[in-house]
Every structure is written in structure tokens, then in C-alpha cells.
Design a protein around this motif. Structure first.
Motif, PDB file in Angstrom:
ATOM      1  N   ASP C 170     -26.401 -16.928 -30.918  1.00  0.00           N
ATOM      2  CA  ASP C 170     -25.901 -17.329 -32.022  1.00  0.00           C
ATOM      3  C   ASP C 170     -26.590 -16.794 -33.262  1.00  0.00           C
ATOM      4  O   ASP C 170     -27.415 -17.516 -34.112  1.00  0.00           O
ATOM      5  CB  ASP C 170     -25.839 -18.887 -32.143  1.00  0.00           C
ATOM      6  CG  ASP C 170     -24.943 -19.560 -33.327  1.00  0.00           C
ATOM      7  OD1 ASP C 170     -24.543 -18.828 -34.205  1.00  0.00           O
ATOM      8  OD2 ASP C 170     -24.714 -20.833 -33.240  1.00  0.00           O
ATOM      9  N   VAL C 171     -26.214 -15.493 -33.689  1.00  0.00           N
ATOM     10  CA  VAL C 171     -26.929 -14.738 -34.604  1.00  0.00           C
ATOM     11  C   VAL C 171     -26.845 -15.353 -36.057  1.00  0.00           C
ATOM     12  O   VAL C 171     -27.633 -15.711 -36.917  1.00  0.00           O
ATOM     13  CB  VAL C 171     -26.791 -13.162 -34.747  1.00  0.00           C
ATOM     14  CG1 VAL C 171     -27.700 -12.489 -35.531  1.00  0.00           C
ATOM     15  CG2 VAL C 171     -26.853 -12.733 -33.204  1.00  0.00           C
ATOM     16  N   LEU C 175     -30.095 -16.678 -37.954  1.00  0.00           N
ATOM     17  CA  LEU C 175     -30.528 -15.488 -38.973  1.00  0.00           C
ATOM     18  C   LEU C 175     -29.674 -15.738 -40.341  1.00  0.00           C
ATOM     19  O   LEU C 175     -30.020 -15.389 -41.361  1.00  0.00           O
ATOM     20  CB  LEU C 175     -30.350 -14.199 -38.449  1.00  0.00           C
ATOM     21  CG  LEU C 175     -31.137 -13.958 -37.177  1.00  0.00           C
ATOM     22  CD1 LEU C 175     -31.225 -12.471 -36.886  1.00  0.00           C
ATOM     23  CD2 LEU C 175     -32.732 -14.581 -37.275  1.00  0.00           C
ATOM     24  N   GLY C 176     -28.626 -16.593 -40.274  1.00  0.00           N
ATOM     25  CA  GLY C 176     -27.720 -16.645 -41.303  1.00  0.00           C
ATOM     26  C   GLY C 176     -28.196 -17.357 -42.601  1.00  0.00           C
ATOM     27  O   GLY C 176     -29.428 -17.889 -42.624  1.00  0.00           O
ATOM     28  N   PRO C 177     -27.535 -17.521 -43.589  1.00  0.00           N
ATOM     29  CA  PRO C 177     -28.142 -17.869 -44.918  1.00  0.00           C
ATOM     30  C   PRO C 177     -28.749 -19.240 -44.913  1.00  0.00           C
ATOM     31  O   PRO C 177     -29.670 -19.843 -45.516  1.00  0.00           O
ATOM     32  CB  PRO C 177     -26.874 -17.899 -45.894  1.00  0.00           C
ATOM     33  CG  PRO C 177     -25.969 -16.679 -45.126  1.00  0.00           C
ATOM     34  CD  PRO C 177     -26.219 -16.955 -43.844  1.00  0.00           C
ATOM     35  N   ASP C 178     -28.040 -20.014 -43.961  1.00  0.00           N
ATOM     36  CA  ASP C 178     -28.515 -21.549 -43.800  1.00  0.00           C
ATOM     37  C   ASP C 178     -29.807 -21.494 -42.994  1.00  0.00           C
ATOM     38  O   ASP C 178     -30.414 -22.611 -42.649  1.00  0.00           O
ATOM     39  CB  ASP C 178     -27.504 -22.469 -42.938  1.00  0.00           C
ATOM     40  CG  ASP C 178     -26.432 -22.622 -43.543  1.00  0.00           C
ATOM     41  OD1 ASP C 178     -25.253 -22.329 -43.129  1.00  0.00           O
ATOM     42  OD2 ASP C 178     -26.610 -22.911 -45.053  1.00  0.00           O
ATOM     43  N   GLY C 179     -30.528 -20.403 -42.716  1.00  0.00           N
ATOM     44  CA  GLY C 179     -31.858 -20.469 -42.173  1.00  0.00           C
ATOM     45  C   GLY C 179     -32.221 -21.071 -40.802  1.00  0.00           C
ATOM     46  O   GLY C 179     -33.005 -21.440 -40.395  1.00  0.00           O
ATOM     47  N   GLY C 180     -30.805 -21.094 -40.124  1.00  0.00           N
ATOM     48  CA  GLY C 180     -30.845 -21.516 -38.720  1.00  0.00           C
ATOM     49  C   GLY C 180     -30.737 -23.039 -38.600  1.00  0.00           C
ATOM     50  O   GLY C 180     -30.643 -23.739 -37.332  1.00  0.00           O
ATOM     51  N   SER C 181     -30.679 -23.853 -39.713  1.00  0.00           N
ATOM     52  CA  SER C 181     -30.534 -25.447 -39.734  1.00  0.00           C
ATOM     53  C   SER C 181     -29.294 -26.011 -39.193  1.00  0.00           C
ATOM     54  O   SER C 181     -29.092 -26.745 -38.749  1.00  0.00           O
ATOM     55  CB  SER C 181     -31.171 -25.793 -40.811  1.00  0.00           C
ATOM     56  OG  SER C 181     -30.243 -25.482 -41.927  1.00  0.00           O
ATOM     57  N   ALA C 182     -28.107 -24.959 -39.780  1.00  0.00           N
ATOM     58  CA  ALA C 182     -26.663 -25.656 -39.713  1.00  0.00           C
ATOM     59  C   ALA C 182     -26.067 -24.399 -38.909  1.00  0.00           C
ATOM     60  O   ALA C 182     -26.427 -23.593 -38.489  1.00  0.00           O
ATOM     61  CB  ALA C 182     -26.329 -26.010 -41.035  1.00  0.00           C
ATOM     62  N   ASP C 183     -24.663 -24.392 -39.257  1.00  0.00           N
ATOM     63  CA  ASP C 183     -23.605 -23.471 -38.799  1.00  0.00           C
ATOM     64  C   ASP C 183     -24.015 -22.338 -39.587  1.00  0.00           C
ATOM     65  O   ASP C 183     -22.674 -21.811 -40.407  1.00  0.00           O
ATOM     66  CB  ASP C 183     -22.097 -23.950 -38.941  1.00  0.00           C
ATOM     67  CG  ASP C 183     -21.946 -25.113 -38.027  1.00  0.00           C
ATOM     68  OD1 ASP C 183     -22.777 -25.806 -37.384  1.00  0.00           O
ATOM     69  OD2 ASP C 183     -20.845 -25.503 -37.849  1.00  0.00           O
ATOM     70  N   ALA C 305     -26.162 -25.448 -29.726  1.00  0.00           N
ATOM     71  CA  ALA C 305     -27.502 -25.839 -30.718  1.00  0.00           C
ATOM     72  C   ALA C 305     -27.810 -27.427 -30.200  1.00  0.00           C
ATOM     73  O   ALA C 305     -29.237 -27.495 -31.007  1.00  0.00           O
ATOM     74  CB  ALA C 305     -26.828 -25.867 -32.151  1.00  0.00           C
ATOM     75  N   ALA C 306     -27.154 -28.060 -30.105  1.00  0.00           N
ATOM     76  CA  ALA C 306     -27.572 -29.508 -29.681  1.00  0.00           C
ATOM     77  C   ALA C 306     -28.605 -29.970 -28.930  1.00  0.00           C
ATOM     78  O   ALA C 306     -29.299 -30.513 -29.067  1.00  0.00           O
ATOM     79  CB  ALA C 306     -26.204 -30.596 -29.701  1.00  0.00           C
ATOM     80  N   ASP C 307     -28.423 -29.236 -27.652  1.00  0.00           N
ATOM     81  CA  ASP C 307     -29.379 -29.361 -26.557  1.00  0.00           C
ATOM     82  C   ASP C 307     -30.152 -28.097 -26.284  1.00  0.00           C
ATOM     83  O   ASP C 307     -31.169 -28.214 -25.154  1.00  0.00           O
ATOM     84  CB  ASP C 307     -28.681 -29.876 -25.447  1.00  0.00           C
ATOM     85  CG  ASP C 307     -27.914 -28.757 -24.771  1.00  0.00           C
ATOM     86  OD1 ASP C 307     -27.740 -27.463 -25.048  1.00  0.00           O
ATOM     87  OD2 ASP C 307     -27.012 -29.136 -23.705  1.00  0.00           O
ATOM     88  N   GLY C 308     -30.245 -27.052 -27.038  1.00  0.00           N
ATOM     89  CA  GLY C 308     -30.930 -25.861 -26.777  1.00  0.00           C
ATOM     90  C   GLY C 308     -30.815 -25.111 -25.330  1.00  0.00           C
ATOM     91  O   GLY C 308     -31.524 -24.121 -25.269  1.00  0.00           O
ATOM     92  N   ARG C 309     -29.631 -25.284 -25.108  1.00  0.00           N
ATOM     93  CA  ARG C 309     -29.315 -24.493 -23.713  1.00  0.00           C
ATOM     94  C   ARG C 309     -27.865 -23.516 -24.051  1.00  0.00           C
ATOM     95  O   ARG C 309     -27.076 -24.037 -24.675  1.00  0.00           O
ATOM     96  CB  ARG C 309     -28.539 -25.364 -22.715  1.00  0.00           C
ATOM     97  CG  ARG C 309     -29.512 -26.167 -21.718  1.00  0.00           C
ATOM     98  CD  ARG C 309     -28.733 -26.924 -20.601  1.00  0.00           C
ATOM     99  NE  ARG C 309     -27.947 -27.913 -20.944  1.00  0.00           N
ATOM    100  CZ  ARG C 309     -26.746 -27.926 -20.220  1.00  0.00           C
ATOM    101  NH1 ARG C 309     -26.585 -27.184 -19.173  1.00  0.00           N
ATOM    102  NH2 ARG C 309     -25.781 -28.863 -20.714  1.00  0.00           N
ATOM    103  N   TYR C 310     -28.460 -22.341 -23.982  1.00  0.00           N
ATOM    104  CA  TYR C 310     -27.739 -21.186 -24.481  1.00  0.00           C
ATOM    105  C   TYR C 310     -27.100 -20.386 -23.388  1.00  0.00           C
ATOM    106  O   TYR C 310     -26.467 -19.460 -23.766  1.00  0.00           O
ATOM    107  CB  TYR C 310     -28.431 -20.287 -25.301  1.00  0.00           C
ATOM    108  CG  TYR C 310     -28.710 -20.953 -26.956  1.00  0.00           C
ATOM    109  CD1 TYR C 310     -27.643 -20.964 -27.924  1.00  0.00           C
ATOM    110  CD2 TYR C 310     -29.674 -21.889 -27.067  1.00  0.00           C
ATOM    111  CE1 TYR C 310     -27.863 -21.527 -29.003  1.00  0.00           C
ATOM    112  CE2 TYR C 310     -29.782 -22.516 -28.210  1.00  0.00           C
ATOM    113  CZ  TYR C 310     -28.986 -22.108 -29.388  1.00  0.00           C
ATOM    114  OH  TYR C 310     -28.973 -22.721 -30.490  1.00  0.00           O
TER     115      TYR C 310
END
Lengths: 335, 335, 335, 335
Positions: C170-171, C175-183, C305-310
Motif C-alpha cells: 500500500d504505497v 508514502l502518500g501525503p497523509d504520511g501513512g496515517s490514513a488512506d 492496515a488495521a491488523d498489520g497483516r499484508y
């Protein structure tokens, strides 16, 4: 002018249904050609009209009034109307490379098309529009057009019928901004009234007289404009076109059909609030009138303007697609 | 008869390529109308032909020479040629139920079609067939028809061109088993030679004389048969049709086009071993001749037989599908 | 960093052909799985990968990674790519009205679709792109894909092959403008380099490690954006996507496939002047890599993103359309 | 046996409507999952079923249960169901010849398909069949499926739902003429009763136990036969299939779906006089059961027969075509 008064009162801008109801009552041909009729105003064309039409051929010029059937067309997907998609199943490139498997140097190209029947130059058939659940001649809409197609008035019933005298009314050139001197164009939203039609006939001269059984081709000039400027919202956007007030003219003129160079025949936006193509609702199910849309009259119009002859022999034969409620057509004018 | 001798020797049954090579050399119009030509034998039609054609309209009868465009058609999938699939996107049943979302009782029906351009009554365009990698006028096949379509001789170039004098040669009625007295039908496999054509003209009388720029409509009677007995192998199976030996006649007659009531114009099985439509290989790329296939001449033929007039005004306007190598058509004969 | 240096030099902005030529030489799998190979990197998926993938199913959540197949889609007609046109041949309205002709109250609805195989969520097959006349494994393009379709690497060859471990990168979010915190969403024109991929893997944690035989799903966030803002130029316009400099990463990672939420997988505009999809030219014909386009990873991305399993089990089975150079697909992720 | 007695009395051969009325009353899931439900028996699939399914993957073998999507298919035009028509819009032959207009040696192939959604391997959606004007969950058919498509239960609602445990019941091999020793085939017209299903389960052993939420794949062997002998009347002709008497079994087993290797799931000719697919009329609108048709279980069946494991992880994801009443599908079995 009485007609004018009637027509103005006909358009109750806030109440399209009242106007439609009144017009449908006054301008109605149900039963005129018997209960079983499937042809509507095409009944006005008889052998005499075809002889009359052929007699108009003097210089032998022929014109196609068809727009291109091309993927780069105006459709944008509304009502799933796309532009035609034409694909090849065999090509010259394959033939040349020798991979087609035919003997003795034979090569072939073949093709396929997928298209809405209303995608380009077309006839609306009598099953195309309904008025409050009724189709042409008063039949229940659901008895006529099911998912199987038009079981009663399918376009195939008109296969051999559409040969008659055509009359070009070049309203764009006659009344457009250029004052009639050049290839005039009516602006979008211009509502063509009966008075505009009569004035055009008067300006064009006696070959433009409209008679029973004729097919009238209206040039607004919008197609000239979009060819020059790009399609824009040609499919469904604002456009010059017939005013709802022409309903009486369409009825009393006893024409067999009428076609325009616009997407939707009627002026757009329509003359009522919250309305959608109200004149269609009179013309097709109530009058049984054949409407042509997206025709290209430009080349013909040049010739007519040049020598002042506005009538011609028109052959506009739909493809006899069983059960279709309309058909692509390449109308041919010869004069 | 010299012609006969030439033609017989023309058909080397074991060597179609030799025969094709010889015929392509003798019967060839490349360059006749200039390097840039895209119309082939349609060049034989001029304004005079159209005037001549219009003058044939005396009784005002009109006939559609089109077969139905119907899912229940003859195609069986060969070369991905299916019958047309016509589907509705809106219907009267929906309109009646009030679920279309239109205002003031407006209801509509709309439709879509997917079809091979060769599925029913059609014109073969000049890009349809190649001879040893060459298209009409000597162009490389791969320069003409790519996956994008026919970039040079697309059927749209003929949009306004096909109005001329038509002549029906009812070979089935003239020479069929019924001896000319009724709706005769040639048997499948019957090869129509130049002599058969000339004999038919003679039997039919002077209105059947074939002249430069005419379009000849051949009735073999096979379509009458399949309408009665079922499609069977109409699409690609055995059939009456033109003999390869007519190549010279097609050339010297200077006709603009020729159409039959069969799937494939030529006699089938073809007259050579291991061959596939060899006369196409001469007619289209070498002569530039427009071929019509799957036409329905039956109603017209009845009228012609009744009063002995075999010529008429023919308007057979293809849909101007950009880049198509052929087109569905509803040919209209008026007389 | 060496890789970086190599890659930067790889992109000669004024000379795409030089860069392509160099990359095609370095990153090439021709012959790796034998001369007759038709599967390319799908060969990296074996039974062990499928067992590994199934073992990732722990919570039993399932996600469709497919966008809708809908007439209101992004296609605008480029290369005759339209949105799908879905039409009914029978409906419930007809059934209810009782006009279908079936006995004992049986009613049916049926439907038809016409669509480009690249219109929505899809796999590019190995016959989809060529490099200087060569298809996958070094075959002549004209020997592989004719007007008949892909005679060698048709998508049907991959019918049972695409079940393996999937990894979401989920690049956009990383790395997107939200700094990784949201979508997060990458801006249009953002070129994803190998470093971006590695940084995303690092940020997401160990379940994101990419291994041989995996299918990598890249979320740029562009699809989230167009769902919110409208299609705009999603089909062919500017977009975030893979940099040409990922060619080496795509090769050395030995992944079986890679898919994005964008129209065209690569960054657009492309990184070369006057270029068109240069990374495709390496990935498909030279690497034999399966590319997925127009996938919808959003719901899956939320869960990851919720549980960190990708990582997850991915089943992305193309329709086995004989000879197709790609296929619509509904990829299913289960975890 | 009570069930047997009930079932036998259920089939009143001269009165299909009475039987259907009775069965629809007894075997009905309307309201079971709430008024708004659109998934029917797919509700039996939950996260636990998917975990259970994934745990069945031990050897990592994968099988496509899809038949080819090919022009040479079984459809003959009934209800306008044709075989798929797949055409190329760009080819390798064009790319090789350099006529595509792309830069730096880029070449591409693209394609288009037109097909009925029921043409080959498919899911019937819940809007596919109606019972006396009612769709699944008791809705009025005309409220659900209009000319716009299925507005309520369109197949897109099931996009992520169909991953679960699959069980192959190889009735052909278990009970066919070969007595279970080889690739048995049931004869056309063979009605599979609940007893036949139970006997097959017993013969196949414990991995064949059918449980809530499973999808059952029935192999009759008819597809093996037509692959060997030619399509014949595979599309709509005589066939082995489920007896109407399985209605109760389909209900009480609480399966999520069932698929067969035949055109129409049910035995044909149907077990009533003058009937048409009466079991569909129970299964789809009354049970909300997903039916798969024209699946190819043969390769899977060989593997199951070899090691006696008859259950597997099944992912059978429909294309999410908005409003479709069914979908082509490539079902993947992994075990």
C-alpha cells in the motif's frame, strides 16, 4: 394569427402533462388506417408519390444524408448508447502474411459491429416512444415492445416503404445568424415554430412546398457546427429543434416523416420545465410519424442553395432488423 | 464459340492458381480510374445513369431486396459469423409499468445490435478479398486493411454512389426445372455460365439488356428454396452460383455491381479442386467489382415476371461504417 | 546505492529505445522455462505456493479486488475501448406481465454483454504487448497473435494457474501525503521506484516480504481518488505508477505477477519523452510477467492496515476465453 | 422411506403447477435472512467456512472447473444465446508490420468480446428465474429485473462471497454404466434423486459428506461425452440432471450452491408433461440457491477418484457486472 395563439396556449410551461394531453387529443391518427395498422404516416406514401419523386431526378446528383458510423462519434453512454464498435475478424495484414489458411493466394477481411440502433443517422420506428403506456394506434405499450423486441411495429414492416419526395427546409440558412446568405446555423436552444417553417418555405421558393406524403428534412446547422467545433454535447445537450408548437403542423401537413440534423429532433432544452422530449410523445405514438435524427443534410443543402431546387427523390431504407424500434439508415437524395 | 472455348480452358480444375493467375491478368481494372481510386466499378455509375434509372419508375412499385436481419438466420459460426443479436435496452413493458423514470408519461424503447457485417443482405466492399496479397488497384493488402479496418477503400467511400439502373436476371425462372413457367429454382451446384446469362436475357426480353453502369441482380431461386425448406447449409454449403467462366463477362459488361440470392455469389462447390471462392479473387481485387450477397429478389421477380419489365431504379446504400469491408444493406428497387 | 545508480542511468529521457533495448537485454526470461513455454512468470507458482497461500487464511475474511463492470465506467473510446454494455434479453417485468410464453408460472431473465477485455479489472496476458516485433519467449509477434486471436499464449493457458500468496504494497498509505496515517494517495505522475517499494515493505512489516511466486498488489490510492472525485482521465491520463527503474526489481524478485489500482500500471506521463508504456515493453514480452490493471484494493487495504497483516491467499482466475490476450477478472483475496 | 414417498407424490406428472406450488410452499427461504436480503443461500458461507475450506489445501493442486469460452461452443441461438464472439482490435501481425503508430518498437494486441452471460460456465444469479411473478425473497419480479438489469440482486452483490468448501459428487462415476470403476457417464434423461446423491456420498466416503455452506459440484459425465462425441444438443437437449424430487434435499442440506456439468442443472426432458425447468422455479426464487451450469469437473474428478479426497477449497467468483442476472465464471478448486 389563430394558429399562433393556439400554439402558444398549447405550451403550458409548468404543466407539460396538460399540454401533452391536449395535443395528443387534437393531433392523433389512431384508427385512421385501421386497427391493424403498423405504418402510421408512411401510409401517406403511395405509388403516385414514388412516381412524383422519380420525376424530380433531373441532374442526376446523389447525396448521402448519413453521418459516419464511427467510434469517434457523439455518444457518451447515456441510456447505454455508445458509439459503434467495429472490429475486424480478418485483415489484409493477415492475408499478406499468409496466415489465413486459404488456398491459391485467396485472402479475406471480415468484420463485426456492435452498436445501439440510435447511435448515428437513424429512423425512430413507431415502437420507439410511448404516451402514457400507449404505443402507436392506441395499443398497450407492453403488448407491442417486450424484451423480445417490437412484436407489432418492428422496423422490418417499413422495409420497402420509405421512397418518396423529400423536401429540404434549410431553416439554418434561411433564418440563421448569417441572414440566409451562407451556411447559416441556428443557435442551440432555438425553437423552430410553424411560422419559421412557413417563412423558410417562402424564402426558398415553390420547390419547397410541403405536400402530403413528403418527407421533410430540416437543416438547423447544428451538425455543421459540431463538425467544425467538436461533438461537445451533441448527444443530448442543448440544440436547436422543433418547437412543441409544431405538433399541429406535423399533423395537418400529412407528411410521411421528418428528419433533422440534430440528436433529438426537438428543441433542447425542451420548452417545459422538467420535461423530456414532449414532442416525441405526440409525434410517434399519437401521429404515427416517422422521425429521423442525426442526419447530415449539408452537402445536399449546398446543392439546393446553389440552384434553388429544394425537392428531391429520397430513399431512406431502414435495415429490416426483426423487432427493432428504429434503424440505422443511409438516406439517399437524388435530384 | 470463341468465348466459350476461352472460358472452358480457363478452368483448369486441378490448378486453381493457374486459372486465377491467367484470369487476373486478362480481367483487370487496376489503374483504370487512377492510382488513388477507391470505387472500382462504381465509377461506371454517373449522373446520367441515375437519370436513366429514375426514368424507369413508371408504376411506382417499390421492393425491398433485403432478407431479414434476424437471430433465426443462416449463420452457423464459420469465421465467427453469427446471426445478428438484437437486444432491447428499454421496452414498452417497462414503460407501461412506469419504471423508466421519465416525466409526464413519456415512455421509450431502445435497442442494440451486434452482428457481423456479412451476416445477412450485404455488399462486399473492395477491401473484403485479396489476390495473392494484393487489394483492389494493386495495393498491398496490409496497407489497406489492418486491425483498424479498411484505411483506404472503407465502405464509407461508397456512401452516395450506389443508385443506378438495376436489371434482374431471373436465371432460376428462365432456366430452372420449371422451364421458366413458374418460380424456377436452380439446383445446388449449378454453375451459371455466360451462356446462361445471355440465354436468360434473351428469354426475358429487351428490358433485360445489361449495359455499362448497371447493377445486375441474379435470382437463382435458392433463397426461395431455403425459405420453404429451412436454412440448411445456406451459409457456405452447396449452392447455385456464377461459374468462374463468367469472369470475362463480368469484365466486359462493365457493370457496376452484381448481386445474388445466395450466400456466396459463386457456384458451390467451386469448380476447382481444393479451391475457395476463386471468382471472388478475380472480381473484387482485380476488377474492383461490388458483389452483393444474400439478397432477396423474390417479390421483385414476381412483379417482373408478371409484366415482363426486368429493369428498375436500384438504390442500395451501404451504411457508412468507417473502415468497414462490407455493409449490411436494404436495397430498394422502384419501377 | 548501486541499484539506484544503475536505474537512474537506465532512464535516458530522450532516448526511450536505448533504455528499452538495454533493459530488455538485462531483464529477460526468454528460454528460462523452455522454448514452448506459454506461462512466463506464472511458472514461479507451484503447489508449494498454493499450500503456503492457503495457510495464510486465518480469520476467513474475503475481499473482491474487482472494480465494477459497469456502463458508467472510465473508458472513453481510446483504441475502441468502451465501457461494458450489458443488455437484457428477458426481464422480470416481462415475466410478471406473462408474455414470455413459459408454462406453469416460470419466468426468466437473461442477459448479454459486449465489452473490451481491458475495460475494467483485468489481467494482461502474455500476447498483449510486443517488443520490436517479438512476443514472449522471443516468438515473432505475427506468429502469436493474428486476427484469430492469440494462437500460442491465449489466456486460456493460465486458466488454473493463478492461485498463490498475494502481498499488498500500500504505497499510497505508506508514502502518500497523509504520511501513512490514513488512506494515503500518491499524486498523479508519481513514479514508484524500487526504493519506494522497499520502504513500503519496511514500513508495513514482515508480512509484506515479497518472495518468489508471489503476486504483488500495489495500491497507489488513485482509485480511491477517482471514486471520490469522478473518473476524469483515469483511463489513460496522468497517474501514479511504477517507474521504468523497477524493471530490475520486477525481474530479480521473481514474482509471478503484479497488479495496480490504476489504468496502466506504469507512471503516467511516462518517464521518457515521446514514449508509450515502456515498462510494459519489458515486463510482458521480455519478463513474461503477468500485469493486473484497474484492480480495487481498497477494502483489503483497510483490513491490512488495521491488523498489520499484508499477505493473503489470492485467487485471480481469468475467464478462459480462447485466444484472448487478456481477461476480465474478479480477484479474490482471503486471509 | 418417508422422504421418498413425499418426493414421489411431489411429482404429479400431469400437473407441474400443483407440484411446484406445493414444493414452493414447503421449500422456501423467504425472509430467512431478513427482508432486504440479496444473497440467499450464500448466507450459509461465513468466515468459518472459508477457514475450513483453506484447511483442505494439502497437496496444492489447482483445477479450473471452467469450460472454454469459445466460438465453437454449444449454443445454437435459443433465447438469443450465441457462443461468445471474440474479436481482436489490434494484433501481433499488425505490430510486426509496424502499422500501429506506437513509438520505440512498442506493439500491442487488444480484444473485445460479445457474449450472453449464460453462454458457457456460469452462475445463475438470484434474478435469473421467477416463480409466478415473484423473485427471490418474495419480491415482485418487475421490481427486481427491468430492462436496466437486476436492480436488487445483481450478481455484483455476490462479488466476494463465493469462497467455501466444495464437494464433488461424481454421480456419473459412482452410479454410471461403468459401475464406478472408470469415468462413468449417466445417460441423457437420467433423473438424479436424493437417493442417488446419498448413495454417491456413501460410495465416495467421508470426505464427501455435505454440510451447511458447502457448494456441491455434480458430475454427471455428460460433458465428458460431448467433448468426445461433439456438442450435439448439449445446449437444451436431453441430459442427465437433478430430479425435481431433490427439492427437499437442496433445502434441508443448507448448501450454498450447486453446480453441474450440464447445460441446465435439471434432468431433461423434465419430469412433467409440458414443463420447463421446474426445479429452477423452486431453487432460485424460493430457496435463493445459486446454481452453476456448464462446469467442467473432469480433471478434478480424476484427481478425486485417484486419492479418494472429494472435498476442496472452491473459489468461484463471478464478474461483478452491475445488474447482471448471472455471470461467466472460472471456478478454481484447490486441494
Amino acid at each position: 394569427m389563430t394558429t399562433d395563439a393556439v400554439n402558444v396556449s398549447l405550451i403550458q410551461r409548468n404543466d407539460p402533462l396538460a399540454s401533452i394531453t391536449a395535443a395528443a387529443k387534437q393531433y392523433n391518427n389512431w384508427g385512421r388506417w385501421g386497427e391493424g395498422d403498423v405504418l402510421g404516416t408512411l401510409n401517406f406514401i403511395d405509388a403516385g408519390k414514388r412516381v412524383e419523386a422519380a420525376a424530380l431526378v433531373t441532374t442526376g446528383e446523389a447525396f448521402s444524408l448519413s453521418q459516419p458510423f464511427d467510434t469517434n462519434g457523439p455518444q457518451k453512454g447515456w441510456r447505454r448508447r455508445t458509439n459503434p464498435v467495429h472490429t475486424m475478424t480478418d485483415t489484409g495484414v493477415d492475408a499478406e502474411r499468409g496466415n489465413q489458411g486459404f488456398p491459391h493466394g485467396f485472402g479475406g477481411a471480415d468484420d463485426v459491429i456492435a452498436m445501439p440502433l440510435q447511435c448515428s443517422t437513424q429512423w425512430d420506428g413507431l415502437g420507439h416512444i410511448f404516451d402514457r403506456g400507449k404505443a402507436w394506434n392506441g395499443r398497450a405499450a407492453g403488448d407491442v415492445v417486450t424484451s423480445e423486441g417490437d412484436l407489432v411495429t418492428g422496423i422490418e414492416t417499413a422495409a420497402a416503404k420509405i421512397v418518396t419526395r423529400g423536401v429540404l427546409l434549410d431553416v439554418g440558412r434561411a433564418l440563421g445568424p448569417d441572414g440566409g446568405s451562407a451556411d447559416g446555423e441556428l443557435p442551440d436552444g432555438f425553437a423552430i415554430t410553424p411560422e419559421h417553417l412557413e417563412r423558410t418555405i417562402e424564402l426558398q421558393g415553390p420547390t419547397s412546398a410541403v405536400r402530403r406524403g413528403d418527407i421533410v428534412v430540416i437543416r438547423t446547422g447544428q451538425y455543421s457546427r459540431v463538425r467544425r467545433d467538436g461533438w461537445g454535447d451533441y448527444a443530448g445537450g442543448s440544440a436547436p429543434g422543433l418547437s412543441f408548437s409544431t405538433a399541429e403542423w406535423l399533423h395537418t401537413s400529412e407528411i410521411a416523416g421528418i428528419a433533422t440534423d440534430t440528436w433529438g429532433f426537438e428543441v433542447r432544452p425542451n420548452e417545459f420545465e422538467g420535461a423530456f422530449q414532449p414532442l416525441h410523445q405526440i409525434a410517434i405514438p399519437n401521429l404515427g410519424l416517422f422521425l429521423g435524427e442525426m442526419w447530415d443534410p449539408d452537402a445536399l443543402a449546398h446543392a439546393c442553395a446553389a440552384d434553388g431546387r429544394y425537392d428531391f427523390m429520397l430513399t431512406a431504407a431502414p435495415l429490416p432488423i426483426t423487432g427493432a424500434v428504429g434503424s440505422p439508415v443511409n438516406p439517399i437524395a437524388v435530384r
